[in-house]
Design a protein around this motif. Structure first.
Motif, PDB file in Angstrom:
ATOM      1  N   ARG A  46       1.075  -0.855  -0.069  1.00 52.57           N
ATOM      2  CA  ARG A  46      -0.585   0.013   0.077  1.00 52.57           C
ATOM      3  C   ARG A  46       0.903   0.797  -0.083  1.00 52.57           C
ATOM      4  O   ARG A  46       0.881   2.436   0.391  1.00 52.57           O
ATOM      5  N   ARG A  47       2.312   0.942  -0.383  1.00 51.53           N
ATOM      6  CA  ARG A  47       3.385   2.686  -0.162  1.00 51.53           C
ATOM      7  C   ARG A  47       3.380   3.074  -1.592  1.00 51.53           C
ATOM      8  O   ARG A  47       3.267   1.523  -2.692  1.00 51.53           O
ATOM      9  N   THR A  48       3.746   3.964  -2.309  1.00 56.30           N
ATOM     10  CA  THR A  48       3.902   4.070  -3.335  1.00 56.30           C
ATOM     11  C   THR A  48       5.430   4.375  -4.115  1.00 56.30           C
ATOM     12  O   THR A  48       5.641   4.998  -4.931  1.00 56.30           O
ATOM     13  N   ARG A  49       6.168   4.929  -2.202  1.00 59.03           N
ATOM     14  CA  ARG A  49       7.909   4.927  -2.598  1.00 59.03           C
ATOM     15  C   ARG A  49       8.040   6.187  -3.302  1.00 59.03           C
ATOM     16  O   ARG A  49       8.485   6.685  -3.830  1.00 59.03           O
ATOM     17  N   THR A  50       6.966   6.936  -2.593  1.00 60.96           N
ATOM     18  CA  THR A  50       7.174   8.686  -3.793  1.00 60.96           C
ATOM     19  C   THR A  50       6.747   9.079  -1.667  1.00 60.96           C
ATOM     20  O   THR A  50       6.371   9.352  -1.397  1.00 60.96           O
ATOM     21  N   ILE A  51       7.564  10.782  -2.133  1.00 59.47           N
ATOM     22  CA  ILE A  51       7.577  11.460  -0.518  1.00 59.47           C
ATOM     23  C   ILE A  51       7.071  12.881  -1.232  1.00 59.47           C
ATOM     24  O   ILE A  51       7.556  12.572  -1.839  1.00 59.47           O
ATOM     25  N   GLY A  52       6.568  13.393  -0.302  1.00 61.08           N
ATOM     26  CA  GLY A  52       5.652  14.962  -0.658  1.00 61.08           C
ATOM     27  C   GLY A  52       7.474  15.645  -0.656  1.00 61.08           C
ATOM     28  O   GLY A  52       7.246  15.580   1.138  1.00 61.08           O
ATOM     29  N   LEU A  53       7.795  16.737  -0.735  1.00 56.53           N
ATOM     30  CA  LEU A  53       8.269  17.396   0.135  1.00 56.53           C
ATOM     31  C   LEU A  53       7.785  18.606  -0.386  1.00 56.53           C
ATOM     32  O   LEU A  53       7.941  19.283  -1.897  1.00 56.53           O
ATOM     33  N   VAL A  54       8.202  19.575   0.385  1.00 55.30           N
ATOM     34  CA  VAL A  54       7.211  21.075   0.521  1.00 55.30           C
ATOM     35  C   VAL A  54       8.366  21.938   0.995  1.00 55.30           C
ATOM     36  O   VAL A  54       9.615  21.843   2.056  1.00 55.30           O
ATOM     37  N   THR A  55       9.261  22.787  -0.704  1.00 55.59           N
ATOM     38  CA  THR A  55      10.222  24.077   0.307  1.00 55.59           C
ATOM     39  C   THR A  55       9.428  25.285  -0.346  1.00 55.59           C
ATOM     40  O   THR A  55       8.901  25.451  -0.213  1.00 55.59           O
ATOM     41  N   PRO A  56      10.107  26.027   0.700  1.00 50.35           N
ATOM     42  CA  PRO A  56       9.578  27.469   0.567  1.00 50.35           C
ATOM     43  C   PRO A  56      10.550  28.256  -0.656  1.00 50.35           C
ATOM     44  O   PRO A  56      11.018  27.420  -1.569  1.00 50.35           O
ATOM     45  N   GLY A  57       9.636  28.986  -1.428  1.00 51.59           N
ATOM     46  CA  GLY A  57       9.592  29.344  -2.505  1.00 51.59           C
ATOM     47  C   GLY A  57      10.910  30.600  -2.679  1.00 51.59           C
ATOM     48  O   GLY A  57      10.351  31.462  -3.226  1.00 51.59           O
ATOM     49  N   ILE A  58      11.841  30.258  -2.562  1.00 52.52           N
ATOM     50  CA  ILE A  58      13.386  31.505  -2.157  1.00 52.52           C
ATOM     51  C   ILE A  58      14.785  30.147  -2.764  1.00 52.52           C
ATOM     52  O   ILE A  58      14.405  29.278  -2.884  1.00 52.52           O
ATOM     53  N   SER A  59      15.125  30.852  -3.403  1.00 52.37           N
ATOM     54  CA  SER A  59      16.377  30.392  -3.786  1.00 52.37           C
ATOM     55  C   SER A  59      18.057  30.216  -2.652  1.00 52.37           C
ATOM     56  O   SER A  59      19.207  30.137  -2.979  1.00 52.37           O
ATOM     57  N   ASP A  60      17.482  30.987  -1.506  1.00 49.34           N
ATOM     58  CA  ASP A  60      18.732  30.874  -0.546  1.00 49.34           C
ATOM     59  C   ASP A  60      19.356  29.603  -0.684  1.00 49.34           C
ATOM     60  O   ASP A  60      19.135  28.372  -0.394  1.00 49.34           O
ATOM     61  N   PHE A  61      20.629  30.309  -0.166  1.00 50.27           N
ATOM     62  CA  PHE A  61      21.339  28.742  -0.200  1.00 50.27           C
ATOM     63  C   PHE A  61      21.099  27.396   0.566  1.00 50.27           C
ATOM     64  O   PHE A  61      21.750  26.339  -0.008  1.00 50.27           O
ATOM     65  N   GLY A  62      20.903  27.726   1.786  1.00 53.68           N
ATOM     66  CA  GLY A  62      20.940  26.740   2.654  1.00 53.68           C
ATOM     67  C   GLY A  62      19.468  25.746   2.675  1.00 53.68           C
ATOM     68  O   GLY A  62      19.578  24.884   2.757  1.00 53.68           O
ATOM     69  N   PRO A  63      18.714  26.668   2.262  1.00 51.31           N
ATOM     70  CA  PRO A  63      17.003  25.686   2.037  1.00 51.31           C
ATOM     71  C   PRO A  63      17.144  24.820   1.124  1.00 51.31           C
ATOM     72  O   PRO A  63      16.622  23.313   0.870  1.00 51.31           O
ATOM     73  N   THR A  64      17.609  25.506  -0.450  1.00 52.86           N
ATOM     74  CA  THR A  64      18.404  24.677  -1.468  1.00 52.86           C
ATOM     75  C   THR A  64      19.076  23.578  -1.600  1.00 52.86           C
ATOM     76  O   THR A  64      18.766  22.533  -1.809  1.00 52.86           O
ATOM     77  N   SER A  65      20.053  23.802  -0.464  1.00 53.34           N
ATOM     78  CA  SER A  65      21.344  23.014   0.320  1.00 53.34           C
ATOM     79  C   SER A  65      19.967  21.816  -0.016  1.00 53.34           C
ATOM     80  O   SER A  65      20.680  20.084   0.183  1.00 53.34           O
ATOM     81  N   ILE A  66      20.372  21.754   1.499  1.00 49.24           N
ATOM     82  CA  ILE A  66      18.500  20.337   2.178  1.00 49.24           C
ATOM     83  C   ILE A  66      17.985  20.309   1.377  1.00 49.24           C
ATOM     84  O   ILE A  66      17.852  18.714   0.951  1.00 49.24           O
ATOM     85  N   ALA A  67      17.492  20.747   0.636  1.00 48.35           N
ATOM     86  CA  ALA A  67      16.421  20.028  -0.602  1.00 48.35           C
ATOM     87  C   ALA A  67      17.064  19.333  -1.630  1.00 48.35           C
ATOM     88  O   ALA A  67      16.932  17.808  -1.806  1.00 48.35           O
ATOM     89  N   LEU A  68      18.125  19.768  -2.194  1.00 48.87           N
ATOM     90  CA  LEU A  68      18.651  18.904  -3.307  1.00 48.87           C
ATOM     91  C   LEU A  68      19.358  17.629  -2.287  1.00 48.87           C
ATOM     92  O   LEU A  68      19.542  16.723  -3.056  1.00 48.87           O
ATOM     93  N   ASN A  69      20.017  17.352  -0.854  1.00 50.29           N
ATOM     94  CA  ASN A  69      20.731  16.913  -0.524  1.00 50.29           C
ATOM     95  C   ASN A  69      19.523  15.837   0.022  1.00 50.29           C
ATOM     96  O   ASN A  69      19.913  14.900   0.058  1.00 50.29           O
ATOM     97  N   PHE A  70      18.674  16.195   0.182  1.00 51.90           N
ATOM     98  CA  PHE A  70      17.536  15.414   0.725  1.00 51.90           C
ATOM     99  C   PHE A  70      17.187  14.787  -0.890  1.00 51.90           C
ATOM    100  O   PHE A  70      17.086  12.815  -0.614  1.00 51.90           O
ATOM    101  N   ASN A  71      16.784  15.675  -2.018  1.00 57.13           N
ATOM    102  CA  ASN A  71      16.152  14.006  -3.211  1.00 57.13           C
ATOM    103  C   ASN A  71      17.705  13.337  -3.618  1.00 57.13           C
ATOM    104  O   ASN A  71      17.503  12.343  -3.678  1.00 57.13           O
ATOM    105  N   PHE A  72      19.088  13.717  -3.239  1.00 55.73           N
ATOM    106  CA  PHE A  72      19.571  12.317  -3.409  1.00 55.73           C
ATOM    107  C   PHE A  72      19.998  11.135  -2.612  1.00 55.73           C
ATOM    108  O   PHE A  72      19.828  10.278  -3.425  1.00 55.73           O
ATOM    109  N   ALA A  73      19.420  11.997  -0.839  1.00 54.06           N
ATOM    110  CA  ALA A  73      19.248  10.415   0.141  1.00 54.06           C
ATOM    111  C   ALA A  73      18.223   9.649  -0.377  1.00 54.06           C
ATOM    112  O   ALA A  73      17.964   8.546  -0.330  1.00 54.06           O
TER     113      ALA A  73
END
Length: 339
Positions: free
Chosen positions: A66-93
């Motif tokens: 009953r799983r889709t092996r899909t995760i929903g990621l909600v990010t802030p709509g900004i291009s600051d280094f910290g949030p974008t780096s967190i989102a990028l590295n989460f995608n890699f993991a």
């Protein structure tokens, strides 16, 4: 004109089940490496998969789990280094763990829109929700979410929480201020991030506590918005003299500060020392190279994914993580207090 040699149809889960002589539920159990499958049956299914060159789809995986092996990621709509780096590295993991990520962004002027973004992801039957939080309102809305699936947030908070992963902003700020105090600076100004940002709040708290420990004045706080422009504005407005130091809320603000101080004829670090936060890739190549506090965004992305996996696959397990450590990187923008 007809094609006399049409491409063969790709095998599906039911083809594998027929060839192996089992149900499609059993095939799904083998695909998802679930227990309660006899070794001989598992071997038969794996042989059929290889023979048919079957590549399981997300839908097939979900038949039993009953799983889709899909995760929903909600990010802030900004291009600051910290949030974008967190989102990028989460995608890699997530990719390394064979999960797909569906991303949505919350406009920076509408933090309450988080709930609507989460609802849109729930309609896609995601297994978990992950949020990168840069606004206190978003963090409060996360605490109140009751969605029936795990919710994990990357956010700074004074107290550890099973739902939150974070960097130790507080101790990072204290290390930065301690470094300046040990260089002899008795006036340490803080060019802070927005008052609504949890990261900024923790860095302010660390700055104040470290100054208090050194019996220095913790009142010189100036607010920016994480941008170089706001750092530049603060640098031009500061009533500052030789021997002072500035702890900037992030490296981008520090870049603006360096520019303003240079325009004012003040030498860094000869007249004023400057410390940033984040250790962006450009920090070591500025003039002078920037002393800053490094955050390990790759480790944070991996920790977020580990917490998701535990919550999804071992829901009865309770975990509570301490914040990941930060590290002071000393470069050329700090020196002994002038005079």
């Amino acid at each position: 004109m007809t094609d006399e040699n049409p491409s063969p149809r790709a095998a599906n889960i039911f083809d594998v089940a027929r060839l192996a002589g089992v149900s499609h539920q059993t095939v799904s159990r083998v695909i998802n490496d679930l227990p309660n499958v006899r070794p001989a049956t598992r071997a038969r299914v794996e042989k059929a998969i290889a023979q048919l060159r079957y590549s399981p789809s997300p839908a097939a995986r979900a038949l039993v789990t009953r799983r889709t092996r899909t995760i929903g990621l909600v990010t802030p709509g900004i291009s600051d280094f910290g949030p974008t780096s967190i989102a990028l590295n989460f995608n890699f993991a997530a990719r390394a763990a064979r999960y797909h990520v569906e991303s949505v962004s919350v406009p920076p002027d509408d933090p309450k829109g988080t709930r609507g973004m989460v609802e849109s992801l729930l309609r896609q039957r995601v297994d978990a929700i992950v949020l990168v939080v840069v606004d206190q309102e978003v963090l409060e809305s996360v605490r109140g979410l009751e969605v029936g699936i795990p919710v994990v947030a990357a956010a700074s908070a004074p107290r550890p929480s099973p739902l939150i992963v974070s960097m130790d902003q507080y101790r990072g700020a204290r290390a930065a201020v301690r470094h300046l105090a040990e260089l002899g600076h008795t006036r340490i100004v803080h060019a802070a991030g927005p008052g609504t940002a949890p990261d900024a709040s923790e860095r302010v708290r660390g700055w104040r506590d470290e100054l208090t420990e050194h019996r220095l004045d913790p009142s010189e706080l100036h607010r920016g918005d994480w941008s170089p422009a706001s750092g530049y504005r603060i640098g031009m407005e500061l009533d500052i003299e030789r021997g002072a130091a500035v702890f900037a809320g992030n490296d981008q603000m520090a870049i603006g500060l360096l520019s303003a101080l240079r325009e004012r004829g003040l030498s860094v670090p000869g007249d004023v020392s400057v410390v940033g936060f984040d250790d962006i890739p450009e920090a070591g190549y500025l003039y002078p190279p920037l002393t800053t506090v490094r955050q390990d965004f790759a480790a944070l992305g991996e920790l977020m994914m580990q917490k998701v996996l535990v919550a999804v696959e071992q829901p009865d397990t309770v975990t509570e993580d301490t914040p990941l450590p930060t590290h002071l990187i000393v470069r050329g923008s700090t020196g002994a207090a002038a005079g």
